[in-house]
Design a protein around this motif. Structure first.
Motif, PDB file in Angstrom:
ATOM      1  N   VAL A  46       1.515  -5.270   5.973  1.00  0.00           N
ATOM      2  CA  VAL A  46       1.275  -4.227   4.973  1.00  0.00           C
ATOM      3  C   VAL A  46       2.629  -3.605   4.653  1.00  0.00           C
ATOM      4  O   VAL A  46       3.300  -3.082   5.538  1.00  0.00           O
TER       5      VAL A  46
ATOM      6  N   SER B 171       0.826  -1.206   0.000  1.00  0.00           N
ATOM      7  CA  SER B 171       0.000   0.000   0.000  1.00  0.00           C
ATOM      8  C   SER B 171       0.856   1.251   0.000  1.00  0.00           C
ATOM      9  O   SER B 171       1.864   1.328   0.700  1.00  0.00           O
TER      10      SER B 171
ATOM     11  N   THR C  29      -2.652  -5.787  -4.169  1.00  0.00           N
ATOM     12  CA  THR C  29      -2.461  -4.400  -4.574  1.00  0.00           C
ATOM     13  C   THR C  29      -3.795  -3.662  -4.613  1.00  0.00           C
ATOM     14  O   THR C  29      -4.858  -4.281  -4.617  1.00  0.00           O
ATOM     15  N   GLY C  30      -3.726  -2.351  -4.715  1.00  0.00           N
ATOM     16  CA  GLY C  30      -4.931  -1.526  -4.796  1.00  0.00           C
ATOM     17  C   GLY C  30      -5.200  -1.000  -6.192  1.00  0.00           C
ATOM     18  O   GLY C  30      -5.966  -0.044  -6.362  1.00  0.00           O
TER      19      GLY C  30
ATOM     20  N   SER D 147      -6.107   4.733  -0.801  1.00  0.00           N
ATOM     21  CA  SER D 147      -5.645   3.548  -0.072  1.00  0.00           C
ATOM     22  C   SER D 147      -6.523   3.144   1.101  1.00  0.00           C
ATOM     23  O   SER D 147      -6.550   1.977   1.494  1.00  0.00           O
TER      24      SER D 147
ATOM     25  N   LEU E   8      -7.346  -0.831   2.732  1.00  0.00           N
ATOM     26  CA  LEU E   8      -6.781  -1.027   4.067  1.00  0.00           C
ATOM     27  C   LEU E   8      -7.885  -1.241   5.100  1.00  0.00           C
ATOM     28  O   LEU E   8      -7.730  -2.048   6.025  1.00  0.00           O
TER      29      LEU E   8
END
Length: 248
Positions: A66, A44, A142-143, A50, A54
């Motif tokens: 993380v 992140s 992943t984001g 984000s 999270l």
């Protein structure tokens, strides 16, 4: 289906992607954690969007590692936000990854490599530290999202990356879904969002996003570069002199 010992190649990524293609992000995230128990990490940036992923992680397992790339050139606001958000969400294992002192001394002693070679700068400050950290994991999260455009437009939910399995739980979500989730859970925004930063990276290479432009248009503005390198296939030696194999 959990990994067999040290054998992530045993996972049928195509089948897993097919099974999760239409799943909710929370279900994809849960599948990621179940696929490689104790061997999965989230990466992140603690950036503009984000908080959503999270927060989802904190609801499932706040002890999940993380990985946060502290490049040494982040906005001060990002560093403050990382601490405050991790504390608010109860994340107990946020790991700050920093470039090796020896690499900086050799390749970027004046901290101005970004002026002449942004790819090399990212390789030293982001790719190399993450390569090292990911050696301890079989899967990572992943984001990334398709609506960000570029190479992300056809992003799968699950993919293979250098022998590891990579999950993108928010691949199908757009800004409407993200904003709705933030509002529903009263999540705090990154302090620079109000200043026009829709996507955040290192301060030398990040500008406010112009109205009507793509979300990531403020990243490396004026150049053809769209990714820092941690999500692109890389082979051979990196600027640190190590052979990083197939990339991450």
């Amino acid at each position: 289906m959990p990994f067999e010992a040290d054998l992530p190649e045993a996972i049928d990524v195509s089948a897993l992607n097919g099974a999760l293609r239409e799943a909710a992000p929370q279900d994809i995230l849960a599948a990621a954690l179940a696929t490689a128990p104790g061997r999965t990490a989230m990466v992140s940036s603690f950036g503009a969007e984000s908080a959503v992923l999270l927060h989802m992680l904190s609801r499932l397992d706040a002890r999940t590692p993380v990985l946060f790339l502290d490049t040494g050139q982040l906005f001060a606001q990002t560093l403050d936000y990382r601490k405050a958000l991790a504390r608010q969400l109860g994340l107990t294992d946020v790991r700050d990854l920093r470039p090796a002192y020896a690499d900086l001394a050799l390749h970027d002693p004046k901290a101005d490599l970004y002026r002449t070679d942004t790819a090399a700068c990212c390789a030293v400050r982001k790719v190399a530290p993450l390569n090292v950290a990911l050696r301890n994991f079989d899967a990572w999260i992943t984001g990334r999202k398709r609506f960000h455009g570029g190479d992300r437009m056809h992003l799968p939910v699950v993919e293979r990356s250098d022998g590891k399995v990579k999950f993108n739980p928010l691949a199908a979500w757009g800004k409407i879904e993200l904003d709705a989730y933030v509002a529903e859970h009263a999540l705090p925004a990154h302090p620079l969002v109000q200043a026009g930063y829709a996507s955040l990276g290192c301060w030398p290479c990040t500008k406010p996003t112009q109205e009507g432009s793509d979300v990531r248009s403020g990243r490396w503005a004026g150049s053809e570069k769209t990714e820092c390198g941690i999500h692109t296939l890389r082979r051979g030696p990196d600027p640190t002199g190590e052979d990083v194999g197939g990339g991450i």
